[in-house]
Design a protein around this motif. Structure first.
Motif, mmCIF file in Angstrom:
data_model
loop_
_atom_site.group_PDB
_atom_site.id
_atom_site.type_symbol
_atom_site.label_atom_id
_atom_site.label_comp_id
_atom_site.label_asym_id
_atom_site.label_seq_id
_atom_site.Cartn_x
_atom_site.Cartn_y
_atom_site.Cartn_z
ATOM 1 N N MET A 1 4.331 -2.163 -18.087
ATOM 2 C CA MET A 1 4.109 -1.878 -16.796
ATOM 3 C C MET A 1 3.801 -3.131 -16.046
ATOM 4 O O MET A 1 2.879 -3.955 -16.666
ATOM 5 C CB MET A 1 3.079 -0.811 -16.526
ATOM 6 N N GLU A 2 4.429 -3.356 -14.852
ATOM 7 C CA GLU A 2 3.975 -4.601 -13.994
ATOM 8 C C GLU A 2 3.283 -4.423 -12.703
ATOM 9 O O GLU A 2 3.876 -3.619 -12.096
ATOM 10 C CB GLU A 2 5.268 -5.499 -14.084
ATOM 11 N N LEU A 3 2.231 -4.983 -12.268
ATOM 12 C CA LEU A 3 1.645 -4.770 -11.239
ATOM 13 C C LEU A 3 1.824 -6.270 -10.293
ATOM 14 O O LEU A 3 1.435 -7.193 -10.998
ATOM 15 C CB LEU A 3 0.114 -4.721 -11.600
ATOM 16 N N THR A 4 2.229 -6.137 -9.368
ATOM 17 C CA THR A 4 2.081 -7.133 -8.376
ATOM 18 C C THR A 4 1.192 -6.709 -6.982
ATOM 19 O O THR A 4 1.562 -5.843 -6.421
ATOM 20 C CB THR A 4 3.506 -7.549 -7.604
ATOM 21 N N TRP A 5 0.219 -7.661 -6.536
ATOM 22 C CA TRP A 5 -0.731 -7.469 -5.635
ATOM 23 C C TRP A 5 -0.201 -8.112 -4.359
ATOM 24 O O TRP A 5 -0.173 -9.572 -4.569
ATOM 25 C CB TRP A 5 -2.161 -7.903 -5.966
ATOM 26 N N HIS A 6 0.102 -7.754 -3.100
ATOM 27 C CA HIS A 6 0.551 -8.358 -2.124
ATOM 28 C C HIS A 6 -0.605 -8.336 -1.004
ATOM 29 O O HIS A 6 -0.330 -8.320 0.259
ATOM 30 C CB HIS A 6 1.932 -7.394 -1.621
ATOM 31 N N GLY A 7 -1.757 -8.322 -1.465
ATOM 32 C CA GLY A 7 -2.876 -8.542 -0.592
ATOM 33 C C GLY A 7 -3.269 -7.107 -0.045
ATOM 34 O O GLY A 7 -2.642 -6.286 -0.390
ATOM 35 N N HIS A 8 -4.435 -6.801 0.488
ATOM 36 C CA HIS A 8 -5.132 -5.736 0.905
ATOM 37 C C HIS A 8 -5.145 -4.583 -0.145
ATOM 38 O O HIS A 8 -5.519 -4.746 -1.367
ATOM 39 C CB HIS A 8 -4.531 -5.324 2.186
ATOM 40 N N SER A 9 -4.293 -3.528 0.029
ATOM 41 C CA SER A 9 -4.208 -2.531 -0.846
ATOM 42 C C SER A 9 -2.619 -2.300 -1.141
ATOM 43 O O SER A 9 -2.348 -1.186 -1.951
ATOM 44 C CB SER A 9 -4.824 -1.129 -0.157
ATOM 45 N N THR A 10 -2.020 -3.153 -0.922
ATOM 46 C CA THR A 10 -0.487 -3.273 -1.116
ATOM 47 C C THR A 10 -0.207 -3.602 -2.708
ATOM 48 O O THR A 10 -0.391 -4.720 -2.883
ATOM 49 C CB THR A 10 0.352 -4.020 -0.190
ATOM 50 N N TRP A 11 0.444 -2.839 -3.482
ATOM 51 C CA TRP A 11 0.797 -2.936 -4.696
ATOM 52 C C TRP A 11 2.071 -2.723 -5.040
ATOM 53 O O TRP A 11 2.707 -1.435 -4.686
ATOM 54 C CB TRP A 11 -0.080 -2.315 -5.740
ATOM 55 N N HIS A 12 2.957 -3.503 -5.679
ATOM 56 C CA HIS A 12 4.261 -3.136 -6.297
ATOM 57 C C HIS A 12 4.053 -2.771 -7.764
ATOM 58 O O HIS A 12 3.670 -3.602 -8.461
ATOM 59 C CB HIS A 12 5.091 -4.412 -6.081
ATOM 60 N N VAL A 13 4.725 -1.672 -8.118
ATOM 61 C CA VAL A 13 4.487 -1.266 -9.630
ATOM 62 C C VAL A 13 5.629 -0.874 -10.166
ATOM 63 O O VAL A 13 6.332 -0.117 -9.563
ATOM 64 C CB VAL A 13 3.535 -0.011 -9.521
ATOM 65 N N THR A 14 5.907 -1.467 -11.218
ATOM 66 C CA THR A 14 7.196 -1.270 -12.103
ATOM 67 C C THR A 14 6.946 -0.592 -13.374
ATOM 68 O O THR A 14 6.068 -1.144 -14.075
ATOM 69 C CB THR A 14 7.885 -2.627 -12.285
ATOM 70 N N VAL A 15 7.639 0.495 -13.562
ATOM 71 C CA VAL A 15 7.500 1.297 -14.836
ATOM 72 C C VAL A 15 8.799 1.615 -15.151
ATOM 73 O O VAL A 15 9.781 2.072 -14.775
ATOM 74 C CB VAL A 15 6.789 2.583 -14.648
ATOM 75 N N ASP A 16 9.265 0.788 -16.416
ATOM 76 C CA ASP A 16 10.361 0.761 -16.891
ATOM 77 C C ASP A 16 11.341 0.325 -15.720
ATOM 78 O O ASP A 16 11.408 -0.805 -15.241
ATOM 79 C CB ASP A 16 10.739 2.231 -17.650
ATOM 80 N N ASP A 17 12.302 1.419 -15.465
ATOM 81 C CA ASP A 17 13.396 1.046 -14.495
ATOM 82 C C ASP A 17 13.066 1.556 -12.990
ATOM 83 O O ASP A 17 13.903 1.428 -12.117
ATOM 84 C CB ASP A 17 14.693 1.413 -14.937
ATOM 85 N N THR A 18 11.815 1.895 -12.905
ATOM 86 C CA THR A 18 11.425 2.602 -11.529
ATOM 87 C C THR A 18 10.242 1.673 -10.851
ATOM 88 O O THR A 18 9.584 1.143 -11.486
ATOM 89 C CB THR A 18 10.630 3.780 -11.843
ATOM 90 N N THR A 19 10.552 1.729 -9.384
ATOM 91 C CA THR A 19 9.765 0.598 -8.835
ATOM 92 C C THR A 19 9.154 1.393 -7.620
ATOM 93 O O THR A 19 9.720 2.171 -7.111
ATOM 94 C CB THR A 19 10.397 -0.402 -8.231
ATOM 95 N N MET A 20 7.976 1.157 -7.494
ATOM 96 C CA MET A 20 6.849 1.741 -6.573
ATOM 97 C C MET A 20 6.092 0.785 -5.948
ATOM 98 O O MET A 20 5.629 -0.125 -6.123
ATOM 99 C CB MET A 20 6.087 2.773 -7.271
ATOM 100 N N LEU A 21 6.069 1.220 -4.366
ATOM 101 C CA LEU A 21 5.219 0.295 -3.459
ATOM 102 C C LEU A 21 4.131 1.268 -2.969
ATOM 103 O O LEU A 21 4.493 2.133 -2.330
ATOM 104 C CB LEU A 21 6.132 -0.235 -2.377
ATOM 105 N N ILE A 22 2.868 0.720 -3.088
ATOM 106 C CA ILE A 22 1.904 1.432 -2.647
ATOM 107 C C ILE A 22 1.137 0.938 -1.429
ATOM 108 O O ILE A 22 0.929 -0.309 -1.308
ATOM 109 C CB ILE A 22 0.752 1.566 -3.715
ATOM 110 N N ASP A 23 0.849 1.632 -0.538
ATOM 111 C CA ASP A 23 0.337 1.089 0.777
ATOM 112 C C ASP A 23 0.751 -0.125 1.592
ATOM 113 O O ASP A 23 0.218 -1.246 1.663
ATOM 114 C CB ASP A 23 -1.231 1.163 0.651
ATOM 115 N N PRO A 24 2.237 -0.079 1.804
ATOM 116 C CA PRO A 24 2.827 -1.071 2.354
ATOM 117 C C PRO A 24 2.181 -1.776 3.671
ATOM 118 O O PRO A 24 2.308 -1.101 4.892
ATOM 119 C CB PRO A 24 4.359 -1.027 2.539
ATOM 120 N N PHE A 25 1.621 -2.799 3.662
ATOM 121 C CA PHE A 25 0.883 -3.518 4.794
ATOM 122 C C PHE A 25 1.106 -5.111 4.505
ATOM 123 O O PHE A 25 0.083 -5.668 3.750
ATOM 124 C CB PHE A 25 -0.498 -3.096 4.951
#
Length: 244
Positions: A1-25
């Protein structure tokens, strides 16, 4: 699992071949990116309807939006995004290679448009690479994004005990959410091995001395690793994961 913090509460999360973006701001001082610079995720997860958590959702029209039924209904009405998954507190949905469990957050909610649009309950998410069960699986890994929340006993009694996150991103900016002291206690209650501060230094009311967070974690007796990421910095957890 890879986590990228884009500031505030915005996170990019990769689980195997699936990507998720949480709270895009992306209008925050910790990131050098615009929403248009970010690779399109498979899923966008929204914790609640405040502008500093949903501002850039429409920039990802091909993503599946996950949130409460009220919030994804607003996304459809306001932005025409119909590929959505409406879920609610306590539920788990399969999102590609990940399992996403929604849990409550202690916060306010609502969307400020021309009228006040209810967004349902505010939430956080536990994202895992295996389906959550009561049986501890040392081969699995789970990341808890707490959303905007105050300290709540469910972190100790439910999330930490049964969902067993290995890593957590916790708001530490105070004023609107937990500050460093309560976030330190939350780290201990969750019994995580790794913790990341978020939702701080975006605007004056939530500016904090971030070193205080690690001191508060240590004051609880927790031995969790504290990672203070720079904006747009990534951190990867590789199998086999460390035991809890």
């Amino acid at each position: 699992m890879e986590l990228t913090w884009h500031g505030h509460s915005t996170w990019h999360v990769t689980v195997d071949d699936t990507t998720m973006l949480i709270d895009p701001f992306f209008d925050n001082p910790k990131t050098s990116l615009d929403a248009s610079d970010v690779p399109a995720p498979d899923y966008v997860l929204l914790t609640h309807g405040h502008a500093d958590h949903v501002a850039d959702v429409a920039e990802f029209p091909d993503a599946t939006v996950v949130g409460t039924p009220e919030l994804v209904g607003w996304v459809t009405d306001e932005h025409g995004m119909e590929d959505t998954i409406g879920m609610n507190l306590g539920g788990t949905v399969e999102c590609g290679d990940a399992y996403v469990t929604m849990h409550r957050a202690d916060h306010s909610n609502g969307i400020a448009t021309d009228y006040e649009y209810s967004a349902g309950m505010p939430a956080g998410y536990v994202i895992s690479d295996t389906v959550p069960t009561q049986e501890t699986d040392e081969e699995s890994f789970a990341f808890y994004h707490a959303g905007d929340t105050g300290l709540m006993t469910e972190m100790r009694d439910v999330i930490g005990t049964y969902l067993e996150p290995d890593a957590a991103a916790l708001p530490v900016g105070d004023h609107f959410t937990m500050g460093p002291t309560q976030a330190g206690i939350a780290t201990d209650w969750l019994d995580v091995d790794h913790v990341f501060p978020m939702h701080y230094d975006t605007f004056p009311p939530i500016e904090v001395e971030i070193d205080q967070f690690e001191r508060e974690v240590r004051a609880t007796g927790s031995d969790a690793e504290v990672y203070v990421l720079d904006g747009d910095e990534s951190f990867a957890f590789e199998r086999p994961y460390a035991e809890k």
